[in-house]
Design an enzyme around this catalytic site. Structure first.
Site, PDB file in Angstrom:
ATOM      1  N   ASP A  39       0.845  -1.197   0.000  1.00 54.81           N
ATOM      2  CA  ASP A  39       0.000   0.000   0.000  1.00 54.81           C
ATOM      3  C   ASP A  39       0.877   1.243   0.000  1.00 54.81           C
ATOM      4  OD1 ASP A  39      -2.002  -1.781   0.156  1.00 54.81           O
ATOM      5  OD2 ASP A  39      -2.809  -1.103   2.090  1.00 54.81           O
ATOM      6  N   ASP A  43       0.877   4.257  -2.572  1.00 51.79           N
ATOM      7  CA  ASP A  43       0.650   5.632  -2.107  1.00 51.79           C
ATOM      8  C   ASP A  43       1.752   6.560  -2.614  1.00 51.79           C
ATOM      9  OD1 ASP A  43      -1.580   4.804  -0.824  1.00 51.79           O
ATOM     10  OD2 ASP A  43      -0.703   4.804   1.192  1.00 51.79           O
ATOM     11  N   SER A  88     -35.855  -6.205 -16.052  1.00 51.15           N
ATOM     12  CA  SER A  88     -35.613  -7.063 -14.909  1.00 51.15           C
ATOM     13  C   SER A  88     -35.522  -8.513 -15.385  1.00 51.15           C
ATOM     14  CB  SER A  88     -36.772  -6.853 -13.955  1.00 51.15           C
ATOM     15  OG  SER A  88     -36.532  -7.546 -12.790  1.00 51.15           O
ATOM     16  N   LEU A  89     -35.529  -9.449 -14.466  1.00 49.42           N
ATOM     17  CA  LEU A  89     -35.471 -10.869 -14.830  1.00 49.42           C
ATOM     18  C   LEU A  89     -36.677 -11.576 -14.238  1.00 49.42           C
ATOM     19  CD1 LEU A  89     -31.726 -11.613 -13.956  1.00 49.42           C
ATOM     20  CD2 LEU A  89     -32.703 -11.640 -16.253  1.00 49.42           C
ATOM     21  N   GLU A 119     -24.395 -17.414 -13.904  1.00 59.06           N
ATOM     22  CA  GLU A 119     -23.661 -16.382 -13.158  1.00 59.06           C
ATOM     23  C   GLU A 119     -24.289 -16.239 -11.786  1.00 59.06           C
ATOM     24  OE1 GLU A 119     -24.251 -12.764 -15.348  1.00 59.06           O
ATOM     25  OE2 GLU A 119     -23.171 -13.551 -17.076  1.00 59.06           O
ATOM     26  N   LYS A 121     -26.153 -14.235  -8.945  1.00 56.99           N
ATOM     27  CA  LYS A 121     -27.022 -13.064  -8.911  1.00 56.99           C
ATOM     28  C   LYS A 121     -26.580 -12.229  -7.715  1.00 56.99           C
ATOM     29  CE  LYS A 121     -31.779 -11.612  -9.460  1.00 56.99           C
ATOM     30  NZ  LYS A 121     -31.819 -10.542  -8.469  1.00 56.99           N
ATOM     31  N   ASP A 123     -26.299  -9.310  -5.099  1.00 49.40           N
ATOM     32  CA  ASP A 123     -27.367  -8.538  -4.474  1.00 49.40           C
ATOM     33  C   ASP A 123     -26.960  -7.078  -4.327  1.00 49.40           C
ATOM     34  OD1 ASP A 123     -29.836  -8.145  -3.490  1.00 49.40           O
ATOM     35  OD2 ASP A 123     -29.499  -9.096  -1.553  1.00 49.40           O
ATOM     36  N   ARG A 142     -30.061   2.316 -12.721  1.00 53.77           N
ATOM     37  CA  ARG A 142     -31.131   1.698 -13.489  1.00 53.77           C
ATOM     38  C   ARG A 142     -32.386   2.574 -13.491  1.00 53.77           C
ATOM     39  NH1 ARG A 142     -35.188  -2.219 -11.930  1.00 53.77           N
ATOM     40  NH2 ARG A 142     -35.971  -3.219 -13.809  1.00 53.77           N
ATOM     41  N   GLU A 174     -23.370  -4.796 -11.898  1.00 54.68           N
ATOM     42  CA  GLU A 174     -23.965  -4.645 -10.574  1.00 54.68           C
ATOM     43  C   GLU A 174     -23.019  -3.910  -9.633  1.00 54.68           C
ATOM     44  OE1 GLU A 174     -26.905  -5.828 -10.719  1.00 54.68           O
ATOM     45  OE2 GLU A 174     -27.626  -6.165  -8.668  1.00 54.68           O
ATOM     46  N   TYR A 228     -21.698  -6.187 -22.200  1.00 49.90           N
ATOM     47  CA  TYR A 228     -20.830  -5.344 -23.024  1.00 49.90           C
ATOM     48  C   TYR A 228     -21.641  -4.979 -24.260  1.00 49.90           C
ATOM     49  CZ  TYR A 228     -16.851  -4.322 -26.143  1.00 49.90           C
ATOM     50  OH  TYR A 228     -15.973  -3.746 -27.018  1.00 49.90           O
ATOM     51  N   LYS A 290     -28.351 -17.398 -18.473  1.00 49.95           N
ATOM     52  CA  LYS A 290     -28.600 -16.670 -19.723  1.00 49.95           C
ATOM     53  C   LYS A 290     -28.276 -17.588 -20.891  1.00 49.95           C
ATOM     54  CE  LYS A 290     -27.137 -12.435 -17.390  1.00 49.95           C
ATOM     55  NZ  LYS A 290     -26.049 -11.505 -17.106  1.00 49.95           N
ATOM     56  N   LYS A 314     -33.832 -17.996  -7.639  1.00 55.95           N
ATOM     57  CA  LYS A 314     -33.649 -17.324  -6.353  1.00 55.95           C
ATOM     58  C   LYS A 314     -33.378 -18.338  -5.255  1.00 55.95           C
ATOM     59  CE  LYS A 314     -34.680 -13.148  -5.858  1.00 55.95           C
ATOM     60  NZ  LYS A 314     -35.495 -12.112  -6.111  1.00 55.95           N
ATOM     61  N   CYS A 406     -31.288   5.427  33.080  1.00 52.43           N
ATOM     62  CA  CYS A 406     -30.341   4.447  32.573  1.00 52.43           C
ATOM     63  C   CYS A 406     -30.559   3.105  33.272  1.00 52.43           C
ATOM     64  CB  CYS A 406     -28.916   4.941  32.806  1.00 52.43           C
ATOM     65  SG  CYS A 406     -27.688   3.672  32.422  1.00 52.43           S
ATOM     66  N   CYS A 409     -27.130   2.455  35.564  1.00 50.25           N
ATOM     67  CA  CYS A 409     -26.734   3.282  36.719  1.00 50.25           C
ATOM     68  C   CYS A 409     -27.915   4.029  37.330  1.00 50.25           C
ATOM     69  CB  CYS A 409     -25.630   4.261  36.323  1.00 50.25           C
ATOM     70  SG  CYS A 409     -26.213   5.604  35.258  1.00 50.25           S
ATOM     71  N   CYS A 424     -27.362   7.754  28.117  1.00 44.79           N
ATOM     72  CA  CYS A 424     -27.126   7.961  29.538  1.00 44.79           C
ATOM     73  C   CYS A 424     -26.101   9.081  29.639  1.00 44.79           C
ATOM     74  CB  CYS A 424     -26.566   6.676  30.142  1.00 44.79           C
ATOM     75  SG  CYS A 424     -25.848   6.921  31.769  1.00 44.79           S
ATOM     76  N   CYS A 429     -21.101   6.024  34.522  1.00 42.93           N
ATOM     77  CA  CYS A 429     -22.021   4.889  34.467  1.00 42.93           C
ATOM     78  C   CYS A 429     -21.224   3.605  34.218  1.00 42.93           C
ATOM     79  CB  CYS A 429     -23.024   5.110  33.347  1.00 42.93           C
ATOM     80  SG  CYS A 429     -23.974   3.640  32.922  1.00 42.93           S
TER      81      CYS A 429
HETATM   82  S1  IVH Z   1     -28.769  -9.601 -16.000  1.00 35.97           S
HETATM   83  C1  IVH Z   1     -32.394  -7.938 -18.340  1.00 35.97           C
HETATM   84  N1  IVH Z   1     -26.981 -10.663 -14.400  1.00 35.97           N
HETATM   85  O1  IVH Z   1     -30.773  -8.707 -10.870  1.00 35.97           O
HETATM   86  C2  IVH Z   1     -31.160  -8.397 -17.721  1.00 35.97           C
HETATM   87  N2  IVH Z   1     -28.626  -9.235 -13.475  1.00 35.97           N
HETATM   88  O2  IVH Z   1     -33.630  -9.232 -11.089  1.00 35.97           O
HETATM   89  C3  IVH Z   1     -31.060  -8.165 -16.268  1.00 35.97           C
HETATM   90  N3  IVH Z   1     -28.434  -8.887 -11.069  1.00 35.97           N
HETATM   91  O3  IVH Z   1     -31.680  -5.673 -12.354  1.00 35.97           O
HETATM   92  C4  IVH Z   1     -29.702  -8.151 -15.750  1.00 35.97           C
HETATM   93  N4  IVH Z   1     -26.651 -10.153 -10.787  1.00 35.97           N
HETATM   94  O4  IVH Z   1     -29.654  -5.680 -10.762  1.00 35.97           O
HETATM   95  C5  IVH Z   1     -28.050  -9.863 -14.511  1.00 35.97           C
HETATM   96  N5  IVH Z   1     -25.341 -11.649 -13.077  1.00 35.97           N
HETATM   97  C6  IVH Z   1     -26.401 -10.849 -13.192  1.00 35.97           C
HETATM   98  C7  IVH Z   1     -26.973 -10.202 -12.083  1.00 35.97           C
HETATM   99  C8  IVH Z   1     -28.099  -9.393 -12.273  1.00 35.97           C
HETATM  100  C9  IVH Z   1     -27.538  -9.366 -10.192  1.00 35.97           C
HETATM  101  C10 IVH Z   1     -29.568  -8.013 -10.744  1.00 35.97           C
HETATM  102  C11 IVH Z   1     -29.708  -6.791 -11.624  1.00 35.97           C
HETATM  103  C12 IVH Z   1     -31.049  -6.904 -12.251  1.00 35.97           C
HETATM  104  C13 IVH Z   1     -31.760  -7.799 -11.291  1.00 35.97           C
HETATM  105  C14 IVH Z   1     -32.889  -8.523 -12.006  1.00 35.97           C
END
Ligand code: IVH
Length: 668
Positions: A39, A43, A88-89, A119, A121, A123, A142, A174, A228, A290, A314, A406, A409, A424, A429
């Site tokens: 580090d 730096d 969304s998915l 992949e 998912k 959070d 988003r 993400e 990409y 996917k 999920k 408290c 005390c 307190c 205390c």
């Molecule tokens: S693909 C339309 N890949 O999950 C394609 N999403 O429930 C949607 N997320 O909004 C994105 N890991 O915020 C994709 N490996 C991943 C992900 C991912 C987390 C989230 C993302 C998306 C939400 C959908």
């Protein structure tokens, strides 16, 4: 003063070389998790570049690694439309639903061969980042999927996200907050009397939308790329190739992605990572599958809300139902009264949970919680599980009432206007004192081995320790008389106490328990002011000159040092022989002590910061301007007015080599 073309070029190439080197190390550290230098080494490079750019503003570029945190806080965020909707998915909540998805894909493709990419998912929250000609142009949350907010300044602070790469494209991925950063943030917030964030996702979202990029920068967000795109569509023919390209461009792509030939391979991936969920350094809530081929994706298309070619499997939330048997109140080291739920023990994904913090009375009201109620608790990123909601009221439920005094005390409690935390007010205390002593003695503070909860309880209960300062009056004999303390352990504690006296000042500052002053602020205060006396004597305006110190912190510091009890504490600690000044280099004894150097121009091998550090380490003072008091001017290439001034005043001018010689021989 005019710059010669060559000298300007050499400065420019040095700056560019530094930028490239720093980028390479950032990539190794933040993306590949495989640093090559310390580090301190990093730096030093960064400081050199900063100095170079400061001295030659024309050299600074927007994609320089020094430009991650810039700009003043904003008023709000501008709305920007996405190149293509960020949808969304669809979810699969069990294996049967995943089989349905797989069947739909196979039917759609009518027997064509295909494969999945699995992949994790992650959070967090998704974000789109645009690059043009290699430079990060803007980053958009988003939002509602069609339009998001421009959070470019904040995204720039995410160190795994390159500021400079190749080409013009869009990357989507993400933003997450790793569990360690999340836990640290919540600890800091608790100490500061602020509510804890519920989970890493909420805190990542909150952190990305901070109006002040400096705050975002401190939050240690991370970004995993998964799309990409060029003109809103995947640029290469398969998802896996796109991921590989992103890796090549320097983005962080989650290592847990795998091409799966069929449903069975997908299920194997899902099972494998469900087992690893507890040990990953960040939260995941499932697996995304996917279809790999972009052409197949295109033909399958989208519903109004989600692609037909992908699914989110999920994992079950790490939740459980249990009963809140009792709510009691704990007193922390700054006097904060925190209600704690005692739960009927329940196992949540392998961990037995029996307690949960409820933060403050507002939170209890928000939950509508009373003793005897059945609740859902959840583990998410945090070591402390959280009560999510009440599912059933208990038959003999008892409302919680915040005590008016408290619970430890019996002293007065108060809640300043605008705050949610009762405290307190009694500094003696027992609960406050115990927690303060435990904090003071803890590993990252004064590191007094053996001084844990059990010992501190006894010391405070027996009245031996009435203040932190009393630690420094303890003798092995006194300690040996306590329960569970042999002569040997007593000696060990005394040795730990002795050793703590030699620890650097920032640890002591942290140990004092000044509200809002933790490890980092303590370090900054020590660096800025150099001694505890200087901090004590600094008025609010002076304190505000320290980096990252705002009005809340400066007020808190002033309040602390205006309390005569704390001044007494300080006197007693000083008498105990603790470090009172910051361990900067002791200049007085150095070989070049008493001499003042001025550096000018570009030195042939040393960076300016490096040279400065070397001189200072030898006891010299390094000044920014030449005066009669200057002992030597060290001139490099393209030295300007400072060199002229030195000549005018008849001051000896040294080359870098001559300076190094002096450092070596110690002769001035
Ligand atoms: S693909 C339309 N890949 O999950 C394609 N999403 O429930 C949607 N997320 O909004 C994105 N890991 O915020 C994709 N490996 C991943 C992900 C991912 C987390 C989230 C993302 C998306 C939400 C959908």
């Amino acid at each position: 003063m005019s710059f010669g073309v060559n000298a300007q070029l050499s400065l420019e190439s040095r700056a560019e070389a530094l930028r490239q080197e720093i980028r390479r190390h950032e990539h190794l550290y933040y993306v590949q998790d495989a640093p090559e230098i310390s580090d301190a080494g990093y730096d030093a490079l960064m400081r050199e570049l900063q100095q170079l750019e400061k001295d030659n503003p024309a050299l600074a570029t927007a994609d320089s690694p020094t430009q991650r945190v810039g700009g003043a806080p904003r008023e709000g965020f501008v709305k920007v439309r996405h190149s293509a909707p960020m949808l969304s998915l669809d979810n699969a909540l069990d294996e049967a639903e995943l089989q349905d998805f797989d069947r739909r894909v196979r039917e759609f493709l009518g027997g064509e061969p295909f494969q999945y990419v699995a992949e994790l998912k992650l959070d967090g929250l998704s974000m789109a980042v645009h690059y043009s000609e290699g430079a990060m142009r803007n980053a958009i949350t988003r939002g509602d999927g069609v339009e998001g907010e421009d959070v470019t300044e904040n995204a720039r602070t995410i160190r795994s996200l390159p500021l400079k790469t190749d080409g013009s494209f869009e990357v989507r991925g993400e933003v997450i907050m790793p569990n360690a950063a999340f836990q640290k943030l919540n600890e800091d917030r608790e100490q500061e009397g602020l509510p804890r964030y519920a989970n890493p996702r909420n805190s990542a979202a909150g952190s990305l939308r901070m109006l002040d990029p400096k705050v975002t920068a401190a939050r240690q967000l991370d970004f995993f790329a998964y799309f990409y795109l060029i003109n809103g569509i995947p640029a290469l023919p398969s998802h896996s190739e796109n991921l590989e390209r992103l890796r090549g461009l320097g983005f962080k792509v989650n290592p847990a992605s795998r091409v799966c030939a069929d449903l069975d391979a997908l299920l194997a991936f899902i099972r494998e990572f469900e087992g690893q969920r507890e040990t990953l350094p960040y939260e995941i809530d499932g697996v995304v599958a996917k279809v790999d081929s972009i052409d197949q994706q295109r033909r399958m298309g989208w519903t109004a809300k989600a692609p037909r070619w992908a699914i989110a499997f999920k994992y079950p939330a790490r939740q459980a139902e249990t009963v809140v048997a009792k709510i009691d109140v704990q007193v922390g080291r700054t006097g904060a009264l925190t209600p704690v739920a005692h739960l009927r023990p329940v196992v949540v994904s392998g961990v037995t949970v029996s307690r949960s913090t409820l933060h403050n009375e507002d939170e209890i009201a928000r939950l509508g919680l009373a003793e005897g109620d059945t609740v859902v608790i959840e583990r998410s990123g945090d070591v402390i599980p959280k009560v999510v909601r009440v599912v059933r009221q208990g038959e003999n439920r008892r409302e919680f009432v915040m005590p008016k005094e408290c619970p430890v005390c019996g002293g007065a409690v108060s809640k300043p206007e605008g705050e949610v935390i009762w405290r307190c007010v009694n500094v003696s205390c027992a609960a406050r004192l115990k927690n303060a002593v435990i904090h003071f003695a803890s590993r990252s503070v004064m590191d007094i081995t053996g001084m844990g909860d059990v010992l501190v309880d006894q010391l405070v209960d027996k009245g031996v320790v009435k203040s932190i300062a009393d630690i420094y009056t303890l003798s092995a004999e006194t300690l040996a008389e306590l329960d569970r303390m042999g002569a040997k352990s007593a000696e060990r504690v005394v040795a730990g106490i002795e050793k703590s006296k030699t620890l650097p000042l920032p640890r002591l500052i942290n140990g004092l328990g000044i509200p809002f002053v933790g490890e980092r602020t303590a370090q900054i205060l020590a660096n800025t002011f150099g001694s505890l006396d200087a901090i004590r004597d600094a008025d609010e305006a002076t304190l505000l000159t320290a980096e990252e110190v705002g009005p809340k912190v400066s007020q808190s510091i002033r309040r602390f040092f205006e309390d005569s009890r704390n001044l007494d504490l300080l006197d007693r600690l000083r008498a105990g022989g603790l470090q009172w000044t910051h361990q900067k280099v002791d200049r007085s004894g150095g070989p070049l002590a008493g001499l003042t150097f001025v550096l000018t121009g570009t030195l042939p091998t040393l960076g300016r910061d490096e040279a400065k550090a070397m001189l200072e380490a030898a006891g010299a003072k390094v000044s920014g301007s030449v005066s009669k008091k200057t002992s030597y001017v060290v001139a490099g290439e393209e030295a300007g007015s400072k060199l002229d001034k030195a000549k005018e005043l008849g001051i000896t001018v040294l080359t870098e080599a001559e300076m190094l010689e002096k450092l070596k021989s110690g002769r001035a």
